[in-house]
Motif scaffolding. Structure first.
Motif, PDB file in Angstrom:
ATOM      1  N   ALA A  81       0.833  -1.201   0.000  1.00 11.52           N
ATOM      2  CA  ALA A  81       0.000   0.000   0.000  1.00 11.52           C
ATOM      3  C   ALA A  81       0.870   1.253   0.000  1.00 11.52           C
ATOM      4  CB  ALA A  81      -0.936  -0.001   1.200  1.00 11.52           C
ATOM      5  N   GLU A  82       1.958   1.225   0.760  1.00 12.58           N
ATOM      6  CA  GLU A  82       2.865   2.378   0.795  1.00 12.58           C
ATOM      7  C   GLU A  82       3.534   2.578  -0.558  1.00 12.58           C
ATOM      8  OE1 GLU A  82       5.603   2.011   4.064  1.00 12.58           O
ATOM      9  OE2 GLU A  82       3.973   1.907   5.516  1.00 12.58           O
ATOM     10  N   THR A  83       3.912   1.475  -1.213  1.00 11.80           N
ATOM     11  CA  THR A  83       4.542   1.566  -2.528  1.00 11.80           C
ATOM     12  C   THR A  83       3.590   2.204  -3.523  1.00 11.80           C
ATOM     13  OG1 THR A  83       5.753  -0.452  -2.055  1.00 11.80           O
ATOM     14  CG2 THR A  83       5.711   0.235  -4.335  1.00 11.80           C
ATOM     15  N   LYS A  84       2.329   1.795  -3.516  1.00 14.18           N
ATOM     16  CA  LYS A  84       1.350   2.359  -4.435  1.00 14.18           C
ATOM     17  C   LYS A  84       1.133   3.845  -4.160  1.00 14.18           C
ATOM     18  CE  LYS A  84      -1.258  -1.756  -5.600  1.00 14.18           C
ATOM     19  NZ  LYS A  84      -2.503  -2.489  -5.465  1.00 14.18           N
ATOM     20  N   ALA A  85       1.133   4.230  -2.903  1.00 14.58           N
ATOM     21  CA  ALA A  85       0.891   5.624  -2.536  1.00 14.58           C
ATOM     22  C   ALA A  85       2.041   6.527  -2.987  1.00 14.58           C
ATOM     23  CB  ALA A  85       0.686   5.740  -1.039  1.00 14.58           C
ATOM     24  N   THR A  86       3.268   6.002  -3.012  1.00 20.10           N
ATOM     25  CA  THR A  86       4.423   6.835  -3.361  1.00 20.10           C
ATOM     26  C   THR A  86       4.822   6.702  -4.832  1.00 20.10           C
ATOM     27  OG1 THR A  86       5.934   5.084  -2.664  1.00 20.10           O
ATOM     28  CG2 THR A  86       5.353   6.736  -1.022  1.00 20.10           C
ATOM     29  N   LYS A  87       4.067   5.960  -5.631  1.00 18.09           N
ATOM     30  CA  LYS A  87       4.387   5.784  -7.042  1.00 18.09           C
ATOM     31  C   LYS A  87       4.324   7.121  -7.771  1.00 18.09           C
ATOM     32  CE  LYS A  87       3.477   1.597  -9.480  1.00 18.09           C
ATOM     33  NZ  LYS A  87       2.502   0.671  -9.997  1.00 18.09           N
ATOM     34  N   LYS A  88       5.329   7.385  -8.604  1.00 16.20           N
ATOM     35  CA  LYS A  88       5.358   8.627  -9.363  1.00 16.20           C
ATOM     36  C   LYS A  88       4.631   8.432 -10.690  1.00 16.20           C
ATOM     37  CE  LYS A  88       9.340  10.920  -7.485  1.00 16.20           C
ATOM     38  NZ  LYS A  88       9.661  10.209  -6.329  1.00 16.20           N
ATOM     39  N   PRO A  89       3.969   9.488 -11.214  1.00 15.37           N
ATOM     40  CA  PRO A  89       3.288   9.364 -12.503  1.00 15.37           C
ATOM     41  C   PRO A  89       4.294   9.102 -13.620  1.00 15.37           C
ATOM     42  CG  PRO A  89       3.176  11.621 -11.690  1.00 15.37           C
ATOM     43  CD  PRO A  89       3.831  10.797 -10.626  1.00 15.37           C
ATOM     44  N   ASN A  90       3.873   8.346 -14.604  1.00 16.96           N
ATOM     45  CA  ASN A  90       4.723   8.022 -15.744  1.00 16.96           C
ATOM     46  C   ASN A  90       4.914   9.279 -16.601  1.00 16.96           C
ATOM     47  OD1 ASN A  90       5.879   7.083 -18.088  1.00 16.96           O
ATOM     48  ND2 ASN A  90       4.553   5.292 -18.241  1.00 16.96           N
ATOM     49  N   PRO A  91       6.159   9.769 -16.752  1.00 11.00           N
ATOM     50  CA  PRO A  91       6.374  11.003 -17.518  1.00 11.00           C
ATOM     51  C   PRO A  91       5.962  10.858 -18.986  1.00 11.00           C
ATOM     52  CG  PRO A  91       8.472  10.042 -16.830  1.00 11.00           C
ATOM     53  CD  PRO A  91       7.380   9.237 -16.196  1.00 11.00           C
ATOM     54  N   ALA A  92       5.981   9.638 -19.532  1.00 17.23           N
ATOM     55  CA  ALA A  92       5.574   9.437 -20.925  1.00 17.23           C
ATOM     56  C   ALA A  92       4.098   9.768 -21.110  1.00 17.23           C
ATOM     57  CB  ALA A  92       5.847   7.999 -21.345  1.00 17.23           C
ATOM     58  N   LEU A  93       3.297   9.562 -20.080  1.00 13.87           N
ATOM     59  CA  LEU A  93       1.865   9.865 -20.176  1.00 13.87           C
ATOM     60  C   LEU A  93       1.595  11.360 -20.093  1.00 13.87           C
ATOM     61  CD1 LEU A  93       0.339   7.048 -17.940  1.00 13.87           C
ATOM     62  CD2 LEU A  93       0.448   7.139 -20.427  1.00 13.87           C
ATOM     63  N   MET A  94       2.547  12.105 -19.547  1.00 15.29           N
ATOM     64  CA  MET A  94       2.359  13.547 -19.371  1.00 15.29           C
ATOM     65  C   MET A  94       2.922  14.361 -20.546  1.00 15.29           C
ATOM     66  SD  MET A  94       0.678  13.309 -16.698  1.00 15.29           S
ATOM     67  CE  MET A  94       0.351  15.030 -16.426  1.00 15.29           C
ATOM     68  N   LYS A  95       3.640  13.715 -21.466  1.00 16.02           N
ATOM     69  CA  LYS A  95       4.254  14.417 -22.592  1.00 16.02           C
ATOM     70  C   LYS A  95       3.165  14.875 -23.571  1.00 16.02           C
ATOM     71  CE  LYS A  95       7.327  13.579 -26.467  1.00 16.02           C
ATOM     72  NZ  LYS A  95       7.873  12.513 -27.311  1.00 16.02           N
ATOM     73  N   PRO A  96       3.115  16.170 -23.888  1.00 16.85           N
ATOM     74  CA  PRO A  96       2.112  16.642 -24.842  1.00 16.85           C
ATOM     75  C   PRO A  96       2.339  16.040 -26.233  1.00 16.85           C
ATOM     76  CG  PRO A  96       3.049  18.467 -23.628  1.00 16.85           C
ATOM     77  CD  PRO A  96       3.897  17.256 -23.322  1.00 16.85           C
ATOM     78  N   LEU A  97       1.274  15.524 -26.837  1.00 16.25           N
ATOM     79  CA  LEU A  97       1.342  14.929 -28.166  1.00 16.25           C
ATOM     80  C   LEU A  97       0.397  15.677 -29.097  1.00 16.25           C
ATOM     81  CD1 LEU A  97       1.200  11.210 -27.019  1.00 16.25           C
ATOM     82  CD2 LEU A  97       3.195  12.414 -27.886  1.00 16.25           C
ATOM     83  N   GLN A  98       0.768  15.721 -30.365  1.00 16.73           N
ATOM     84  CA  GLN A  98      -0.026  16.427 -31.372  1.00 16.73           C
ATOM     85  C   GLN A  98      -1.135  15.515 -31.893  1.00 16.73           C
ATOM     86  OE1 GLN A  98       0.332  19.730 -32.419  1.00 16.73           O
ATOM     87  NE2 GLN A  98      -1.627  19.234 -33.350  1.00 16.73           N
ATOM     88  N   PRO A  99      -2.409  15.918 -31.724  1.00 27.50           N
ATOM     89  CA  PRO A  99      -3.494  15.094 -32.264  1.00 27.50           C
ATOM     90  C   PRO A  99      -3.579  15.214 -33.788  1.00 27.50           C
ATOM     91  CG  PRO A  99      -4.375  16.985 -31.063  1.00 27.50           C
ATOM     92  CD  PRO A  99      -2.891  17.046 -30.949  1.00 27.50           C
ATOM     93  N   SER A 100      -4.021  14.133 -34.437  1.00 23.57           N
ATOM     94  CA  SER A 100      -4.236  14.153 -35.879  1.00 23.57           C
ATOM     95  C   SER A 100      -5.407  15.093 -36.190  1.00 23.57           C
ATOM     96  CB  SER A 100      -4.575  12.746 -36.378  1.00 23.57           C
ATOM     97  OG  SER A 100      -5.849  12.359 -35.856  1.00 23.57           O
ATOM     98  N   THR A 101      -5.626  15.372 -37.447  1.00 24.60           N
ATOM     99  CA  THR A 101      -6.733  16.241 -37.860  1.00 24.60           C
ATOM    100  C   THR A 101      -8.066  15.664 -37.383  1.00 24.60           C
ATOM    101  OG1 THR A 101      -5.445  16.701 -39.834  1.00 24.60           O
ATOM    102  CG2 THR A 101      -7.715  17.429 -39.867  1.00 24.60           C
ATOM    103  N   GLU A 102      -8.222  14.326 -37.507  1.00 29.45           N
ATOM    104  CA  GLU A 102      -9.473  13.670 -37.109  1.00 29.45           C
ATOM    105  C   GLU A 102      -9.724  13.827 -35.607  1.00 29.45           C
ATOM    106  OE1 GLU A 102      -6.997  12.156 -38.760  1.00 29.45           O
ATOM    107  OE2 GLU A 102      -7.839  11.564 -40.699  1.00 29.45           O
ATOM    108  N   LEU A 103      -8.686  13.572 -34.800  1.00 23.01           N
ATOM    109  CA  LEU A 103      -8.823  13.681 -33.346  1.00 23.01           C
ATOM    110  C   LEU A 103      -8.954  15.142 -32.913  1.00 23.01           C
ATOM    111  CD1 LEU A 103      -8.976  12.153 -30.683  1.00 23.01           C
ATOM    112  CD2 LEU A 103      -6.482  12.176 -30.586  1.00 23.01           C
ATOM    113  N   ALA A 104      -8.291  16.037 -33.629  1.00 27.86           N
ATOM    114  CA  ALA A 104      -8.353  17.470 -33.306  1.00 27.86           C
ATOM    115  C   ALA A 104      -9.783  18.010 -33.427  1.00 27.86           C
ATOM    116  CB  ALA A 104      -7.412  18.254 -34.205  1.00 27.86           C
ATOM    117  N   ALA A 105     -10.599  17.389 -34.272  1.00 24.14           N
ATOM    118  CA  ALA A 105     -12.000  17.808 -34.415  1.00 24.14           C
ATOM    119  C   ALA A 105     -12.761  17.602 -33.104  1.00 24.14           C
ATOM    120  CB  ALA A 105     -12.670  17.026 -35.541  1.00 24.14           C
TER     121      ALA A 105
END
Length: 97
Positions: free
Chosen positions: A9-33
């Protein structure tokens, strides 16, 4: 056993967010709609798509796990009329760079 559960439980509480998930990505034209054209982290893309789904009442009333695609989402979901909520992220990956 109780000690190992506490440690886990302590390990789960102190887990850091995955930096790859926080990296801004460019949406395609379809997703940008749906989410807008500016770069966004994956988490934000998913949130915005869910806002769009709820605002446009695109969840199947009989099976809330199923998303009924309108024209904008059909372009993102590879032409499919409906996808499961678990399949959605797989489709987003093809529209983010």
């Amino acid at each position: 056993m109780a000690a190992s559960k506490k440690d886990n439980a302590e390990t789960k509480a102190t887990k850091k967010p995955n930096p790859a998930l926080m990296k801004p990505l460019q949406p395609s034209t379809e997703l940008a709609a749906v989410v807008g054209s500016s770069p966004l982290p994956r988490t934000e893309v998913v949130s915005k798509v869910w806002e769009y789904i709820k605002a446009n009442n695109l969840q199947n009333p009989e099976n809330k796990r199923e998303i009924l695609a309108d024209d904008k989402l059909r372009a993102v979901f590879g032409g499919k009329d409906k996808v499961s909520m678990f399949e959605m992220n797989k489709h987003f990956a093809q529209h983010l760079s």
